[in-house]
Design an enzyme around this catalytic site. Structure first.
Site, PDB file in Angstrom:
ATOM      1  N   ASP A  45       4.250  -9.378   4.773  1.00  0.00           N
ATOM      2  CA  ASP A  45       4.625  -9.826   3.438  1.00  0.00           C
ATOM      3  C   ASP A  45       3.378 -10.301   2.704  1.00  0.00           C
ATOM      4  O   ASP A  45       2.703 -11.234   3.153  1.00  0.00           O
ATOM      5  CB  ASP A  45       5.645 -10.956   3.557  1.00  0.00           C
ATOM      6  CG  ASP A  45       6.127 -11.478   2.222  1.00  0.00           C
ATOM      7  OD1 ASP A  45       5.637 -11.020   1.172  1.00  0.00           O
ATOM      8  OD2 ASP A  45       7.004 -12.373   2.230  1.00  0.00           O
TER       9      ASP A  45
ATOM     10  N   PRO B  52       2.992   4.481  -0.814  1.00  0.00           N
ATOM     11  CA  PRO B  52       2.839   5.490   0.246  1.00  0.00           C
ATOM     12  C   PRO B  52       1.394   5.822   0.616  1.00  0.00           C
ATOM     13  O   PRO B  52       1.154   6.728   1.404  1.00  0.00           O
ATOM     14  CB  PRO B  52       3.532   6.709  -0.359  1.00  0.00           C
ATOM     15  CG  PRO B  52       3.277   6.592  -1.818  1.00  0.00           C
ATOM     16  CD  PRO B  52       3.337   5.099  -2.120  1.00  0.00           C
ATOM     17  N   GLY B  53       0.434   5.133   0.021  1.00  0.00           N
ATOM     18  CA  GLY B  53      -0.941   5.303   0.462  1.00  0.00           C
ATOM     19  C   GLY B  53      -1.847   6.083  -0.465  1.00  0.00           C
ATOM     20  O   GLY B  53      -2.986   6.380  -0.102  1.00  0.00           O
ATOM     21  N   GLY B  54      -1.368   6.393  -1.659  1.00  0.00           N
ATOM     22  CA  GLY B  54      -2.197   7.151  -2.592  1.00  0.00           C
ATOM     23  C   GLY B  54      -3.468   6.425  -2.973  1.00  0.00           C
ATOM     24  O   GLY B  54      -4.564   6.999  -2.959  1.00  0.00           O
ATOM     25  N   LYS B  55      -3.345   5.146  -3.302  1.00  0.00           N
ATOM     26  CA  LYS B  55      -4.523   4.371  -3.693  1.00  0.00           C
ATOM     27  C   LYS B  55      -5.404   4.071  -2.484  1.00  0.00           C
ATOM     28  O   LYS B  55      -6.626   3.992  -2.606  1.00  0.00           O
ATOM     29  CB  LYS B  55      -4.098   3.087  -4.411  1.00  0.00           C
ATOM     30  CG  LYS B  55      -3.394   3.341  -5.746  1.00  0.00           C
ATOM     31  CD  LYS B  55      -3.042   2.040  -6.443  1.00  0.00           C
ATOM     32  CE  LYS B  55      -2.353   2.289  -7.784  1.00  0.00           C
ATOM     33  NZ  LYS B  55      -1.002   2.854  -7.640  1.00  0.00           N
TER      34      LYS B  55
ATOM     35  N   ALA C  98       0.776  -1.237   0.000  1.00  0.00           N
ATOM     36  CA  ALA C  98       0.000   0.000   0.000  1.00  0.00           C
ATOM     37  C   ALA C  98       0.809   1.290   0.000  1.00  0.00           C
ATOM     38  O   ALA C  98       0.310   2.324  -0.449  1.00  0.00           O
ATOM     39  CB  ALA C  98      -0.931   0.008   1.211  1.00  0.00           C
TER      40      ALA C  98
ATOM     41  N   CYS D 112       3.181  -1.100 -12.525  1.00  0.00           N
ATOM     42  CA  CYS D 112       3.636   0.073 -13.278  1.00  0.00           C
ATOM     43  C   CYS D 112       4.790  -0.325 -14.198  1.00  0.00           C
ATOM     44  O   CYS D 112       5.709   0.460 -14.441  1.00  0.00           O
ATOM     45  CB  CYS D 112       4.033   1.216 -12.356  1.00  0.00           C
ATOM     46  SG  CYS D 112       5.253   0.805 -11.098  1.00  0.00           S
TER      47      CYS D 112
ATOM     48  N   ASP E 156      -1.137  -4.081  -5.993  1.00  0.00           N
ATOM     49  CA  ASP E 156      -0.194  -3.247  -6.750  1.00  0.00           C
ATOM     50  C   ASP E 156       1.194  -3.831  -6.487  1.00  0.00           C
ATOM     51  O   ASP E 156       1.892  -3.418  -5.573  1.00  0.00           O
ATOM     52  CB  ASP E 156      -0.297  -1.803  -6.283  1.00  0.00           C
ATOM     53  CG  ASP E 156       0.457  -0.837  -7.189  1.00  0.00           C
ATOM     54  OD1 ASP E 156       1.224  -1.307  -8.042  1.00  0.00           O
ATOM     55  OD2 ASP E 156       0.287   0.381  -7.029  1.00  0.00           O
TER      56      ASP E 156
END
Length: 438
Positions: free
Chosen positions: A315, A270-273, A268, A386, A333
């Site tokens: 993990d 840095p937490g944008g999503k 997750a 990405c 992600d």
């Protein structure tokens, strides 16, 4: 640090800092970490930090050309590494064809003078100040011939490792040139409007009232015409907007979220999503990351948005952290080579190895298979990467579907990086899967 008598507001100070950052990348250190270390060790002002970052990132986007020019002008080894970094930074600045048209960051003769000053002020480079002066002044005298010669090699023409160019040409025979060019462009500053707090139209009006030019490039994606420090972005500190690439903003809507759902955001930080998920619906969110040191960054982002989630260090390829209760939605992600976001992280192309995609794809496959076991019947898992390399994206998705008998639902698939007025986003891949009912 070995600098002496360099004023923090001088270009020589800036060049020295950027040169050290470029040298660190050559040693295998990621550019953000290299810059953080340099800033911690110097008395750089905020303005100087911004300039050091600007030049080092610019150099990373153009270091292929800079090194080709350097090789054409000297047969000597440019040691120590900071000397090599200084010459590359200076050459990247004074050889940029686009800046010759649009207006250079700095006057070329000033760059030469200040590069020599930076070399002279460093005990590790002082012996080579004459060489710095001679190389850079020779380039200014013989610019046209040297640039023509450098353009003859794909390494200098495209500013990527040869293996990267060859692999991109093979994977995308029609689009490879546009992809490489997009990766060399400076990225935009794109915002995600928090519709829990303000409408897109009202936020665009707020920007217009403050004289900030912007355009809508997605449902809630607003691109600023000029990059702006986050603390100067209207409403940022109040959670009205977050910084997030337009392609990354597709994740939360694809999850088909509803209030009350139990949702996992794996990998997750840095937490944008995570923030976007919670803006989209009032779900019970678990934000997982393998590195406990990255969890505070998620906390900071969610606190600014006045949102809450359960944060766990664990993990994603293991179940040791899981409470055994299935999730209705999972966002995966996964780790990858990040080949689709090189315009934001230009050092990636120089840090990656040709074999990394295969190794990371194997790790990601373990993560996906593990998370699938945590998904409830009829639940949905969104696989995001990405990367532009097929073994990390489409081939991974296809193999996962076969292994797990997963139903594949409509999703964008491979988004190629684009940099134009209508579409301006990174290169991401999306595949959405549904688990069959019990």
């Amino acid at each position: 640090m070995t600098t002496i008598h360099l004023k923090p507001d001088s270009l020589s100070f800036t060049l020295h800092g950027a040169a050290q950052a470029v040298a660190d990348v050559g040693r295998g250190i990621a550019l953000p970490q290299a810059l953080a270390r340099i800033f911690a060790q110097t008395n750089a002002t905020p303005q100087a930090r911004g300039a050091i970052q600007d030049i080092s990132y610019h150099c990373m986007r153009h270091i292929g050309r800079a090194e080709a020019l350097l090789n054409a002008m000297t047969t000597k080894q440019t040691e120590p590494p900071i000397l090599h970094g200084l010459l590359c930074c200076a050459l990247a600045l004074i050889s940029d064809p686009e800046e010759a048209v649009s207006g250079a960051r700095y006057n070329a003769f000033t760059v030469v003078d200040q590069a020599v000053t930076a070399a002279a002020a460093d005990t590790d480079m002082a012996h080579a100040k004459g060489m710095v002066n001679a190389i850079l002044r020779r380039f200014l005298r013989e610019r046209d011939a040297l640039m023509k010669s450098a353009a003859g090699t794909q390494f200098a023409r495209w500013n990527y490792p040869d293996w990267w160019i060859d692999r991109m040409r093979s994977a995308y025979p029609r689009d490879w040139q546009a992809i490489l060019e997009a990766g060399n462009a400076a990225p935009p500053l794109t915002l995600r409007v928090n519709q829990r707090k303000i409408s897109v139209n009202d936020y665009l009006a707020l920007l217009a009232q403050q004289g900030i030019a912007a355009s809508l490039i997605g449902p809630v994606a607003v691109r600023l015409a000029q990059p702006t420090p986050v603390n100067q972005i209207p409403g940022f500190n109040d959670g009205l907007v977050s910084v997030q690439d337009a392609a990354a903003q597709l994740a939360a809507p694809l999850l088909d979220l509803r209030d009350g759902m139990r949702v996992l955001d794996a990998c997750a930080a840095p937490g944008g999503k995570s923030g976007h998920i919670l803006e989209t619906a009032a779900v019970e969110l678990t934000a997982l990351d393998s590195d406990e040191r990255r969890l505070p960054r998620i906390t900071e982002n969610l606190q600014r948005l006045q949102l809450n989630a359960s944060l766990l260090a664990g993990d994603a390829s293991s179940s040791s952290w899981w409470d055994g209760k299935p999730f209705e939605r999972i966002l995966a992600d996964v780790p990858c080579t990040a080949s689709g976001i090189v315009r934001r992280h230009p050092d990636i192309r120089w840090l990656r190895r040709k074999s990394d995609a295969v190794q990371l794809a194997a790790i990601s496959a373990q993560i996906l298979d593990n998370l699938w076991q945590m998904l409830q019947a009829d639940g949905k898992l969104l696989f995001v990467t990405c990367s532009l390399w097929p073994q990390e994206s489409e081939a991974q998705a296809a193999a996962f579907a076969v292994r797990n008998r997963a139903t594949r639902l409509p999703a964008p698939g491979q988004l190629l990086p684009t940099a134009n007025a209508e579409n301006d986003h990174d290169g991401l891949f999306y595949a959405l899967f549904q688990k069959s009912g019990a």
